[in-house]
Design an enzyme around this catalytic site. Structure first.
Site, PDB file in Angstrom:
ATOM      1  N   THR A  44      -1.800  -3.125  -4.187  1.00 34.78           N
ATOM      2  CA  THR A  44      -2.191  -4.418  -4.740  1.00 34.78           C
ATOM      3  C   THR A  44      -2.175  -5.414  -3.594  1.00 34.78           C
ATOM      4  OG1 THR A  44       0.089  -4.976  -5.368  1.00 34.78           O
ATOM      5  CG2 THR A  44      -1.291  -3.961  -7.058  1.00 34.78           C
ATOM      6  N   ARG A  45      -3.053  -6.405  -3.666  1.00 35.19           N
ATOM      7  CA  ARG A  45      -3.173  -7.333  -2.546  1.00 35.19           C
ATOM      8  C   ARG A  45      -3.772  -8.661  -2.999  1.00 35.19           C
ATOM      9  NH1 ARG A  45      -6.797  -3.334  -2.465  1.00 35.19           N
ATOM     10  NH2 ARG A  45      -9.015  -3.874  -2.625  1.00 35.19           N
ATOM     11  N   HIS A  47      -3.040   7.600 -17.544  1.00 37.58           N
ATOM     12  CA  HIS A  47      -3.980   6.589 -18.023  1.00 37.58           C
ATOM     13  C   HIS A  47      -3.412   5.774 -19.182  1.00 37.58           C
ATOM     14  CE1 HIS A  47      -7.633   7.292 -15.640  1.00 37.58           C
ATOM     15  NE2 HIS A  47      -7.233   8.556 -15.587  1.00 37.58           N
ATOM     16  N   SER A  62       0.849  -1.191   0.000  1.00 39.18           N
ATOM     17  CA  SER A  62       0.000   0.000   0.000  1.00 39.18           C
ATOM     18  C   SER A  62       0.881   1.236   0.000  1.00 39.18           C
ATOM     19  CB  SER A  62      -0.913  -0.004   1.229  1.00 39.18           C
ATOM     20  OG  SER A  62      -1.728   1.159   1.258  1.00 39.18           O
ATOM     21  N   HIS A  80       2.162  12.190  -0.631  1.00 41.05           N
ATOM     22  CA  HIS A  80       1.752  13.593  -0.579  1.00 41.05           C
ATOM     23  C   HIS A  80       3.007  14.433  -0.849  1.00 41.05           C
ATOM     24  CE1 HIS A  80      -2.194  12.568   0.954  1.00 41.05           C
ATOM     25  NE2 HIS A  80      -1.622  11.791   1.867  1.00 41.05           N
ATOM     26  N   HIS A  84      -1.946   7.338  -5.054  1.00 43.89           N
ATOM     27  CA  HIS A  84      -2.219   6.157  -4.244  1.00 43.89           C
ATOM     28  C   HIS A  84      -2.039   4.929  -5.118  1.00 43.89           C
ATOM     29  CE1 HIS A  84      -5.359   2.997  -3.725  1.00 43.89           C
ATOM     30  NE2 HIS A  84      -4.805   2.906  -2.529  1.00 43.89           N
ATOM     31  N   HIS A 132     -20.704  12.322  -0.476  1.00 46.43           N
ATOM     32  CA  HIS A 132     -21.162  13.517   0.243  1.00 46.43           C
ATOM     33  C   HIS A 132     -20.622  14.805  -0.367  1.00 46.43           C
ATOM     34  CE1 HIS A 132     -17.311  12.728   2.404  1.00 46.43           C
ATOM     35  NE2 HIS A 132     -17.261  14.039   2.541  1.00 46.43           N
ATOM     36  N   GLY A 153      -7.363  -5.510  13.588  1.00 45.76           N
ATOM     37  CA  GLY A 153      -6.340  -5.368  14.605  1.00 45.76           C
ATOM     38  C   GLY A 153      -4.947  -5.050  14.122  1.00 45.76           C
TER      39      GLY A 153
END
Length: 294
Positions: free
Chosen positions: A133-134, A164, A116, A120, A130, A194, A277
């Site tokens: 991959t996982r 892109h 991850s 900034h 950002h 929102h 956790g």
């Protein structure tokens, strides 16, 4: 079951982290003109992270690598982790509801590994970014996820096109339909309801991805990761030398507020990490060092 595949994925995520780690520190060293070039080049600080299981048993962990206050990066984190154990009731219910996986209550074991990254930048003209991959495994299913998206506070059409196009070039070998599908997925996922707007200019994203062919799915995941540096580095090299003023910096801080809102309210990875956790500092690494709200 799947022990070989798990190890292969975990090792590759570490290799990708090492490549990015080296490239970002090289950017710091090579920044010899323009804003912030007279400061010390940034270096990553590496800390081991752990996942706390409910019964206190070994539940895995990872490495949190964070650079702060560099010439190019104001704050960047590149984390890897491999965690395992059993899912708590809340995580079980969320996963069963979202993925439709039967049997989670009877056998809630899981294993997850990934990389991850959130960056900034010092210069407001350089876009934040950002990438992750996982791979996720339970006794009932396995899948891949991740992608990368660009988050400029000052948008440049040519930068968006390059970002892109580079991702499309890496995905096209897996089939012409992959890039448009993953681009649309990113547009939907990185939308802030929102605020009624996207958090950036998009990218590629997938989740719950499993065709049944592990090798093919892993190859696609690897190319999502491989696309990151060639998509991002040229933008940094071009924009890091540009001058900026107080208005530009204010625009950056307000946009970072938008980024923080998304990660705290909607991001699945943030929710999963906190619910299972994992080290909260590692989970919340994505938050900007400074932000502003109107």
């Amino acid at each position: 079951m799947f022990d070989t595949e798990k190890k292969t994925a975990s090792v590759w995520f570490r290799q990708l982290r090492d490549e990015i780690f080296a490239a970002f520190e090289a950017l710091e060293d090579s920044h010899s003109s323009g804003p912030f070039s007279d400061t010390q080049p940034g270096r990553f600080e590496v800390k081991e992270t752990t996942r706390q299981s409910e019964d206190g048993s070994d539940a895995g962990g990872g490495l949190m690598s964070v650079m702060r206050g560099g010439r190019v990066f104001e704050k960047v984190g590149v984390n890897i982790s491999t965690v395992y154990g059993t899912l708590g009731v809340r995580a079980q219910n969320a996963m069963a509801a979202r993925k439709g996986i039967p049997g989670m209550k009877d056998d809630p074991r899981f294993w997850a590994s990934g990389i991850s990254l959130v960056a900034h930048m010092q210069n407001p003209h350089v876009p934040a970014i950002h990438m992750n991959t996982r791979m996720f495994w339970t006794p009932h299913a396995w899948w891949f996820g991740g992608g990368s998206d660009l988050n400029p506070c000052i948008e440049y059409d040519e930068d968006t096109l390059h970002f892109h196009a580079t991702q499309k070039a890496h995905l096209d070998s897996h089939g012409a339909g992959h890039y448009p599908r993953l681009k649309e997925w990113a547009d939907e996922y990185f939308y802030i309801p929102h605020r009624k707007r996207a958090r950036g200019v998009g990218g590629i994203f997938m989740d719950d991805y499993c065709t049944g062919d592990w090798l093919a799915d892993f190859a696609l995941t690897q190319d999502i990761g491989r696309a990151f540096l060639p998509a991002f580095l040229p933008l940094v090299e071009k924009r890091r030398v540009q001058k900026f003023d107080e208005t530009d910096k204010n625009t950056q801080l307000i946009h970072r507020g938008l980024y923080a809102e998304y990660n705290l309210v909607y991001d699945r990875g943030t929710k999963f990490g906190l619910e299972t956790g994992h080290d909260p500092d590692a989970v919340l690494m994505s938050l900007p060092p400074l932000a502003k709200w109107i």
